[in-house]
Design a protein around this motif. Structure first.
Motif, short mmCIF file in Angstrom:
data_model
loop_
_atom_site.label_atom_id
_atom_site.label_comp_id
_atom_site.label_asym_id
_atom_site.label_seq_id
_atom_site.Cartn_x
_atom_site.Cartn_y
_atom_site.Cartn_z
N CYS A 560 0.83 -1.21 0.00
CA CYS A 560 0.00 0.00 0.00
C CYS A 560 0.86 1.26 0.00
O CYS A 560 0.59 2.22 -0.73
N LEU A 561 1.93 1.26 0.83
CA LEU A 561 2.82 2.43 0.87
C LEU A 561 3.53 2.62 -0.47
O LEU A 561 3.71 3.76 -0.94
N LEU A 562 3.92 1.51 -1.07
CA LEU A 562 4.59 1.59 -2.37
C LEU A 562 3.65 2.15 -3.43
O LEU A 562 4.04 3.00 -4.25
N CYS A 599 9.73 5.48 -2.77
CA CYS A 599 9.34 4.36 -3.62
C CYS A 599 10.42 3.28 -3.63
O CYS A 599 10.14 2.09 -3.41
N VAL A 600 11.67 3.70 -3.90
CA VAL A 600 12.76 2.71 -3.98
C VAL A 600 13.06 2.13 -2.61
O VAL A 600 13.42 0.94 -2.48
N GLY A 686 22.14 10.00 -7.94
CA GLY A 686 23.01 8.86 -7.70
C GLY A 686 22.58 8.06 -6.46
O GLY A 686 22.72 6.82 -6.43
N TYR A 687 22.06 8.75 -5.46
CA TYR A 687 21.59 8.06 -4.26
C TYR A 687 20.41 7.15 -4.58
O TYR A 687 20.31 6.02 -4.08
N LEU A 688 19.51 7.66 -5.47
CA LEU A 688 18.40 6.81 -5.92
C LEU A 688 18.93 5.58 -6.64
O LEU A 688 18.43 4.45 -6.47
N GLY A 689 19.95 5.83 -7.47
CA GLY A 689 20.55 4.70 -8.18
C GLY A 689 21.18 3.69 -7.24
O GLY A 689 21.11 2.47 -7.48
N ILE A 756 8.02 0.00 -12.44
CA ILE A 756 7.76 -0.60 -11.12
C ILE A 756 6.32 -1.10 -11.05
O ILE A 756 6.05 -2.22 -10.57
N VAL A 757 5.39 -0.24 -11.52
CA VAL A 757 3.98 -0.64 -11.49
C VAL A 757 3.77 -1.91 -12.29
O VAL A 757 3.11 -2.87 -11.81
#
Length: 786
Positions: A560-562, A599-600, A686-689, A756-757
């Motif tokens: 749900c949070l995602l 999300c990640v 880059g942190y997301l990566g 992702i979805v």
């Protein structure tokens, strides 16, 4: 007396008759010289210097022979000399007559040298100096905007002084000389073949011919011989109105000639009978014949003879020029004598306030008359005022004349304007261009240029080694304009403006940004809005089937949070579309970074929880306590906190701001958000990566776990797709410009969110909706055992 046979010259005869008429007119006017009869003596020099000089010395001596420094006559004195016609002759005469202060008034000598009062103290003239004529010719050339002009002049003082003034004046005005040739007076043909060849090969359509009519005839003949037409000849007073014999042969060359001529005028009553008797070889019986030269047995003049039947080039006495000038010279002498005669003792100008005796001139008392001549001032019947300046020159007034073909096939001189240096500043040069007929027969002024005019949008680039009038038209550089014809430079547009396609004016630069109204912006907006609904629909579906095994097995709360974070991911792309505002620039990248970090982080928490759940099922494992929900929330919080610290530091130290970019595309003003610190932006991305990579690696290692825990495979594909999108975004972003850079980021946001979805939730939704048999406890247990 001088005895020699001279060819009869009708123009000279006109001058003689004008003197006769003027003297007779003065003697009949009792207001000018009452009780005094004015006479004259005429000398025919045959245009030879020695005879001009001999006649002047005879006047000084008073006999039919000359004795230097002696006056041998008594009685009525000679007051002055009118002449000579030729400037060179006048220079010699004036050098001698100036010694005795004997007045000399020329009606046709125009040389500028004669304006020197020190060398020629007693010389005056009723025609302007050549300096005025040369400036007038230069003004004529400049008026018609002829910038590429050929010059031809005689090789004597008259031609060289005049042509040098013309050259200096036209160069000063910005025009150029295509060639400068001399008519060699020592050659019988005046070097005509060479001169005409130069004129013919030159690109200059206008040629100034400066010389006497005698010197021009060989040139004109050679032009006819070489069939040279289409050139515009500009004439000085020496030949502009001279009648050329066999004019019909030269009409193709001379037609359209334009130039200056001595001012024309009329002498009322001078020519009716004189001209009629000469022209028709008849005599008016009722009165004595005016010429005094006809025999008694000629026919009687009736007065009804037809002038149109005459084949006489001199039958137009309505525009007298040299004749009018010599007529004026006689009136100058008469009015000076009048002023002298009206002098009263005690009011005189000279010593003891005495006056000179008008009936008893002795040398050097002619200096007295010279004084009155220099100061004479009177008006002619035409209203023209006659006077002399300090150099003995009259007001410079010229007619501008144009040679045109008459209906009968001959040539006529048409006055088309005037050049009057005595007029007010705005009326010095007047011309009726529409009345001019050019050599080509057109009424439009022809061009004579080395290079065609450069239109707006171009500038004149000079050619190496060529005159300034020869140039190439070069387009203005990027971002510059020229809004005038024949610009020498281009001017740069202001920073917020850009040239129009013609580069002739600056227009406001279009402002570019990713707008909602344009197709690309509309498409991305619709996609973002509609896409944000999909996670909500899936969330509602999961909520409806939350009691089913497949939902329970995939950590319902994290799912749900995602889904909620994915909905925000789709919506955050809207911050990049539309008119950039400072507040949007400040928060959009930070919002994007935080939402995607959530999300990640959820994906990473799911992955770790899958591993912990599997390991907790092994016998003797003490990891069961790590599978509680608080563990996943702690992972998410830690990951989110690090991104939050990075974003806050970025916003505090070097925040993004709105800027107008004119460097990327000079034609546009790109409204864009400057990210402030590129390092901070790429660190955030880059942190997301990094989070996605960790999640991908862990999920990849856990992909072969038993079937009940097979969500790791979906996470693997999700993160693989996520990383692929953002790795592809980096070169695409660096290679795009303006609004397309923003569009690329929006597309990357939508694509990675959809990845992702689709990878995470599409298989589960398919089972829930279309394979309910697979969403049962029995199927899950069976899958786990296998």
């Amino acid at each position: 007396t001088i005895s020699m046979d001279c060819e009869f010259h009708f123009e000279s005869f006109q001058l003689f008759q004008a003197v006769r008429f003027a003297v007779d007119e003065i003697n009949k006017n009792t207001e000018i010289l009452p009780n005094i009869t004015l006479g004259f003596r005429a000398y025919d020099s045959c245009a030879l210097l020695q005879y001009d000089l001999e006649g002047a010395l005879q006047i000084l001596t008073g006999l039919d022979r000359h004795i230097p420094n002696y006056r041998c006559s008594s009685g009525v004195p000679f007051s002055s000399i009118i002449g000579s016609t030729i400037s060179t002759h006048s220079v010699i005469l004036a050098s001698i007559l100036g010694i005795y202060k004997f007045p000399q008034i020329s009606h046709y000598s125009t040389s500028a040298i004669l304006s020197d009062r020190i060398r020629f103290p007693s010389f005056l003239r009723t025609v302007p100096s050549d300096i005025s004529q040369s400036k007038g010719l230069a003004h004529l050339v400049v008026h018609f905007r002829w910038t590429w002009v050929g010059l031809v002049a005689t090789d004597n003082d008259y031609g060289q002084v005049g042509i040098q003034i013309i050259q200096r004046e036209i160069v000063k005005a910005g025009a150029c000389v295509a060639f400068n040739e001399n008519m060699l007076t020592s050659y019988p043909d005046r070097n005509a073949p060479h001169i005409v060849k130069i004129i013919k090969t030159s690109t200059a359509k206008v040629v100034v011919l400066y010389g006497a009519s005698l010197d021009l005839v060989p040139i004109v003949k050679e032009m006819v011989k070489q069939n040279l037409t289409g050139k515009i000849l500009v004439a000085n007073t020496g030949w502009s109105t001279t009648v050329v014999r066999s004019a019909h042969m030269f009409s193709a060359v001379l037609h359209g000639t334009i130039g200056l001529a001595l001012q024309s005028g009329t002498i009322p009553g001078a020519w009716t009978k004189i001209f009629w008797e000469l022209a028709f070889n008849c005599r008016f019986i009722s009165d004595k014949n005016e010429t005094g030269s006809l025999v008694t047995n000629v026919k009687e003049c009736t007065g009804s003879e037809n002038l149109e039947s005459l084949q006489n080039d001199y039958n137009d006495v309505s525009s007298l020029r040299p004749t009018y000038s010599v007529y004026t010279a006689v009136l100058v002498v008469a009015n000076a004598l009048k002023d002298m005669n009206n002098c009263k003792n005690g009011e005189g100008t000279f010593s003891e306030r005495l006056c000179a005796n008008i009936k008893d001139f002795q040398l050097p008392p002619q200096a007295v008359l010279l004084y009155y001549i220099k100061n004479v001032r009177f008006r002619l019947n035409s209203g023209k005022e006659v006077y002399f300046d300090e150099n003995g020159d009259p007001p410079a007034v010229y007619d501008i004349v144009n040679r045109q073909l008459s209906p009968s096939g001959g040539m006529i001189m048409v006055k088309v304007g005037s050049y009057d240096l005595a007029a007010p500043p705005g009326n010095i040069f007047t011309i009726n261009t529409s009345s001019i007929l050019w050599n080509s027969g057109e009424t439009q002024v022809p061009n004579s240029v080395c290079s065609q005019s450069c239109p707006p949008g171009f500038w004149k680039a000079g050619r190496r080694g060529e005159p300034a009038c020869c140039y190439d038209c070069v387009p203005c550089p990027q971002g510059e304009i020229s809004n005038l014809t024949d610009s020498f430079t281009c001017i740069k547009c202001p920073w917020n403006m850009w040239p129009n396609p013609e580069k002739s004016s600056c227009l406001p630069k279009p402002i570019e940004y990713l707008s909602y109204e344009e197709p690309l912006g509309t498409t991305l907006t619709c996609m973002s809005t509609l896409s944000s609904l999909v996670p909500g629909i899936i969330l509602k579906l999961f909520n409806h089937f939350k009691a089913t095994p497949i939902v329970k097995a995939n950590n319902y709360s994290l799912s749900c949070l995602l889904l909620l974070s994915l909905s925000f991911c789709f919506l955050c792309s809207l911050l990049f579309i539309g008119f950039p505002k400072p507040e949007n620039c400040l928060v959009r990248q930070a919002t994007f970074g935080m939402v995607f970090s959530l999300c990640v982080s959820c994906m990473l928490a799911k992955t770790i929880m899958v591993v912990f759940a599997f390991m907790a099922t092994k016998p003797g494992s003490n990891l069961k306590k790590w599978t509680s929900p608080w563990m996943s929330y702690m992972i998410i919080s830690i990951c989110l906190l690090l991104q939050f610290i990075l974003c806050v530091t970025w916003l505090l130290l070097d925040p993004p701001f709105l800027e107008k970019n004119i460097e990327t595309q000079p034609r546009l003003i790109i409204l864009q958000c400057n990210e402030g610190s590129p390092t901070a932006f790429w660190c955030m991305l880059g942190y997301l990566g990094l989070l996605a990579t960790i999640s991908f690696v862990v999920a990849f290692l856990a992909r072969r776990l038993p079937g009940s825990f097979n969500e790791a495979k979906y996470i693997t594909f999700s993160m693989l797709a996520f990383l692929s999108v953002w790795v592809s975004y980096i070169p695409a972003s660096l290679s795009s410009q303006g609004k397309y850079t923003v569009a690329m980021e929006v597309f990357a946001i939508l694509a990675s969110s959809w990845a992702i979805v689709f990878c995470m939730f599409a298989p589960k939704c398919f089972i829930i909706l279309f394979r309910p048999s697979m969403n049962s406890r029995e199927y899950v247990m069976k899958k786990a055992r296998t």
